[in-house]
Design a protein around this motif. Structure first.
Motif, PDB file in Angstrom:
ATOM      1  N   ALA A 114       0.860  -1.184   0.000  1.00 50.54           N
ATOM      2  CA  ALA A 114       0.000   0.000   0.000  1.00 50.54           C
ATOM      3  C   ALA A 114       0.893   1.229   0.000  1.00 50.54           C
ATOM      4  N   THR A 115       0.627   2.137  -0.922  1.00 51.24           N
ATOM      5  CA  THR A 115       1.455   3.324  -1.080  1.00 51.24           C
ATOM      6  C   THR A 115       0.572   4.555  -1.176  1.00 51.24           C
ATOM      7  N   THR A 116       0.979   5.611  -0.496  1.00 53.55           N
ATOM      8  CA  THR A 116       0.296   6.893  -0.611  1.00 53.55           C
ATOM      9  C   THR A 116       1.234   7.850  -1.323  1.00 53.55           C
ATOM     10  N   LEU A 117       0.731   8.444  -2.398  1.00 56.92           N
ATOM     11  CA  LEU A 117       1.498   9.427  -3.151  1.00 56.92           C
ATOM     12  C   LEU A 117       0.897  10.794  -2.876  1.00 56.92           C
ATOM     13  N   GLU A 118       1.734  11.812  -2.824  1.00 58.98           N
ATOM     14  CA  GLU A 118       1.242  13.154  -2.533  1.00 58.98           C
ATOM     15  C   GLU A 118       1.861  14.176  -3.467  1.00 58.98           C
ATOM     16  N   GLY A 119       1.097  15.236  -3.716  1.00 60.36           N
ATOM     17  CA  GLY A 119       1.664  16.415  -4.326  1.00 60.36           C
ATOM     18  C   GLY A 119       1.517  16.618  -5.809  1.00 60.36           C
ATOM     19  N   GLY A 120       0.644  15.886  -6.462  1.00 63.05           N
ATOM     20  CA  GLY A 120       0.511  16.124  -7.888  1.00 63.05           C
ATOM     21  C   GLY A 120      -0.815  15.639  -8.425  1.00 63.05           C
ATOM     22  N   PRO A 121      -1.013  15.803  -9.724  1.00 62.03           N
ATOM     23  CA  PRO A 121      -2.255  15.347 -10.351  1.00 62.03           C
ATOM     24  C   PRO A 121      -2.364  13.822 -10.249  1.00 62.03           C
TER      25      PRO A 121
END
Length: 135
Positions: free
Chosen positions: A77-84
């Motif tokens: 499980a990965t959370t990505l932040e900061g973009g479209p």
């Protein structure tokens, strides 16, 4: 097979999770959630109360991962932040050499999609890999 499953806590998350598990079989599943925070701007609430962005982020993440449920042994499980979101999911899939991206269809109305765009549409049109859009 390597499957990237884009989850967002919507009503389609369960279908995305089920499809990812089906297609991955014994391969790897990467559950990916993109938190952009755009829904909380401006920072001041309607009643003039300052919003706690970090608390909103934490609550939303908990909701998403609770909706995903227990991860199988072959999943991360990965959370990505900061973009479209569409761009970040496509980049992530490319980086892990995914064979398939599974994403839900949010089912927004035509007017909302016109102004806001569609994550599933963006992924389908920019991904180098196969994309499965589930309802």
């Amino acid at each position: 097979m390597i499957v990237v499953a884009a989850v967002d806590g919507s009503k389609h998350t369960h279908e995305v999770v089920d499809a990812a598990r089906r297609y991955a079989s014994d391969g790897a599943i990467h559950f990916v959630y993109v938190w952009s925070g755009t829904f909380v701007y401006p920072y001041m609430g309607a009643a003039g109360v300052m919003l706690d962005i970090e608390a909103i982020r934490r609550d939303q993440l908990e909701d998403v991962w609770r909706t995903v449920g227990d991860l199988p042994k072959n999943a991360t499980a990965t959370t990505l932040e900061g973009g479209p979101p569409a761009e970040m999911i496509v980049d992530y899939a490319r980086n892990v050499d995914a064979d398939l991206v599974v994403v839900g269809s949010r089912g927004r109305g035509a007017l909302s999609t016109l102004f806001l765009g569609s994550v599933s549409h963006g992924i389908a049109h920019t991904s180098d890999t196969d994309v499965l859009i589930v309802k």
